[in-house]
Scaffold this motif. Structure first.
Motif, PDB file in Angstrom:
ATOM      1  N   VAL A   1       0.997  -1.176   0.034  1.00 26.01           N
ATOM      2  CA  VAL A   1       0.052   0.001  -0.170  1.00 26.01           C
ATOM      3  C   VAL A   1       1.020   1.134  -0.033  1.00 26.01           C
ATOM      4  O   VAL A   1       2.017   1.223   0.518  1.00 26.01           O
ATOM      5  N   THR A   2       0.386   2.185  -0.627  1.00 24.15           N
ATOM      6  CA  THR A   2       1.137   3.638  -0.486  1.00 24.15           C
ATOM      7  C   THR A   2       0.143   4.542   0.717  1.00 24.15           C
ATOM      8  O   THR A   2      -1.061   4.320   0.943  1.00 24.15           O
ATOM      9  N   VAL A   3       0.842   5.591   1.290  1.00 29.03           N
ATOM     10  CA  VAL A   3       0.046   6.429   2.116  1.00 29.03           C
ATOM     11  C   VAL A   3      -0.229   7.883   1.478  1.00 29.03           C
ATOM     12  O   VAL A   3       0.669   8.373   0.714  1.00 29.03           O
ATOM     13  N   LYS A   4      -1.605   7.868   1.420  1.00 30.05           N
ATOM     14  CA  LYS A   4      -2.303   8.866   0.607  1.00 30.05           C
ATOM     15  C   LYS A   4      -2.359  10.297   1.197  1.00 30.05           C
ATOM     16  O   LYS A   4      -2.685  11.496   0.687  1.00 30.05           O
TER      17      LYS A   4
ATOM     18  N   ILE B   1      -4.581   7.252   5.653  1.00 32.03           N
ATOM     19  CA  ILE B   1      -5.276   6.928   4.625  1.00 32.03           C
ATOM     20  C   ILE B   1      -4.395   6.195   3.803  1.00 32.03           C
ATOM     21  O   ILE B   1      -3.342   6.966   3.287  1.00 32.03           O
ATOM     22  N   ILE B   2      -4.680   4.962   3.704  1.00 32.50           N
ATOM     23  CA  ILE B   2      -3.764   4.052   2.499  1.00 32.50           C
ATOM     24  C   ILE B   2      -4.601   3.619   1.574  1.00 32.50           C
ATOM     25  O   ILE B   2      -5.704   3.562   1.223  1.00 32.50           O
ATOM     26  N   GLU B   3      -3.778   3.476   0.252  1.00 33.93           N
ATOM     27  CA  GLU B   3      -4.283   3.168  -0.974  1.00 33.93           C
ATOM     28  C   GLU B   3      -3.591   1.691  -1.538  1.00 33.93           C
ATOM     29  O   GLU B   3      -2.434   1.386  -1.592  1.00 33.93           O
ATOM     30  N   PHE B   4      -4.440   0.764  -1.702  1.00 36.34           N
ATOM     31  CA  PHE B   4      -4.314  -0.479  -2.247  1.00 36.34           C
ATOM     32  C   PHE B   4      -3.694  -0.432  -3.596  1.00 36.34           C
ATOM     33  O   PHE B   4      -4.107   0.471  -4.346  1.00 36.34           O
TER      34      PHE B   4
ATOM     35  N   LEU C   1      -9.214   2.801  -1.027  1.00 38.71           N
ATOM     36  CA  LEU C   1      -8.851   3.621   0.172  1.00 38.71           C
ATOM     37  C   LEU C   1      -9.125   3.123   1.273  1.00 38.71           C
ATOM     38  O   LEU C   1     -10.487   2.351   1.398  1.00 38.71           O
ATOM     39  N   SER C   2      -8.417   3.007   2.166  1.00 35.44           N
ATOM     40  CA  SER C   2      -8.845   2.484   3.704  1.00 35.44           C
ATOM     41  C   SER C   2      -8.046   3.584   4.636  1.00 35.44           C
ATOM     42  O   SER C   2      -7.309   3.893   4.577  1.00 35.44           O
ATOM     43  N   CYS C   3      -8.634   3.326   5.953  1.00 31.58           N
ATOM     44  CA  CYS C   3      -8.311   4.053   7.147  1.00 31.58           C
ATOM     45  C   CYS C   3      -7.625   2.929   8.034  1.00 31.58           C
ATOM     46  O   CYS C   3      -8.039   1.777   8.123  1.00 31.58           O
TER      47      CYS C   3
END
Length: 272
Positions: A65-68, A83-86, A91-93
């Motif tokens: 994941v990356t941190v958005k 907030i991370i992005e797969f 997106l997920s918290c």
């Protein structure tokens, strides 16, 4: 700042990952320097070159994941939800401490020990749901803290003078260096070097006298070899974030007065 709702919606995909999408607005990074500052603050990277990808680990799989961005909560905005992005774009918290925990090589082993050996292990879907429950509990805890802080904040506002209305964009500042200090970073469990600013003023069409403020003593600022008493002007973004006091620090690196405002990523710095 919109907070997270107590009841968080979640979505499951073919990977059996439960996503907890952010609700409302979340902060994004101004530039690479701001990203590096926040990632180090959360304890997600301690190497010279800051990581761009992180592991999201579950019982049956690991995903990059990356941190958005992030959301803030708490009376002074001192707490964050990341907030991370797969790689599939979802997106997920997630709580910073939990994402940091996932980077440990022993995290997968701890999950396996928790769920037992393969013969008695739950199905893949059940295991994934258990992982998601832990994430949900931590995220809900963050949200509950956010909600529980609001009545206290309202009460404080009734007793104190109204808080400053801070601009959301980058602005121009003037200030003086008051002192250097140490601030406890509970993600790294170590003290960070910071600069305490006094006579901090936002120099816009209508000036705003902030008073005391603080900022990280970054590599960029260290190049200026600042000294107490020096006057500065610079650009930056200001947020309401109380300075955490350092632990086990010499008296000269402690400030007793509350410092409620932080300047992020100061640039175009001039000494006078």
């Amino acid at each position: 700042m919109d907070g997270l709702a107590i009841t968080l919606p979640h979505i499951e995909d073919s990977n059996n990952t439960a996503y907890f999408p952010p609700t409302g607005h979340f902060e994004t990074f101004q530039d690479d320097a701001h990203y590096e500052e926040k990632v180090r603050e959360w304890g997600l990277s301690t190497t010279r070159e800051v990581k761009k990808e992180f592991w999201y680990k579950e019982k049956t799989q690991q995903r990059l994941v990356t941190v958005k961005g992030y959301q803030t909560y708490g009376e002074t905005g001192e707490y964050n939800t990341i907030i991370i992005e797969f790689q599939d774009g979802n997106l997920s918290c997630i709580h910073p401490a939990y994402l940091k925990e996932m980077q440990s090589p022993s995290f997968g082993k701890a999950l396996a020990a928790h769920f037992g050996d393969i013969s008695s292990a739950p199905s893949e879907k059940e295991a994934s749901k258990k992982d998601s429950v832990k994430t949900e509990k931590i995220t809900k805890k963050s949200a509950e803290n956010n909600q529980s802080d609001k009545p206290a904040a309202k009460k404080a506002k009734n007793e104190k003078q109204p808080a400053l209305e801070l601009p959301s964009e980058k602005v121009h500042f003037t200030a003086k260096v008051k002192q250097f200090a140490l601030s406890w970073n509970h993600f790294n469990e170590a003290n960070d070097e910071v600069i305490i600013l006094e006579d901090l003023v936002i120099q816009e069409d209508e000036t705003i006298e902030v008073g005391l403020g603080w900022c990280s003593h970054s590599k960029t600022l260290k190049k200026f070899e600042l000294q107490p008493g020096e006057s500065l002007e610079f650009d930056g973004k200001i947020v309401k974030k109380k300075l955490p006091k350092g632990k086990d620090s010499d008296e000269e690196f402690i400030i007793e007065e509350p410092v409620l405002y932080k300047v992020n990523n100061p640039s175009k710095i001039k000494k006078s």
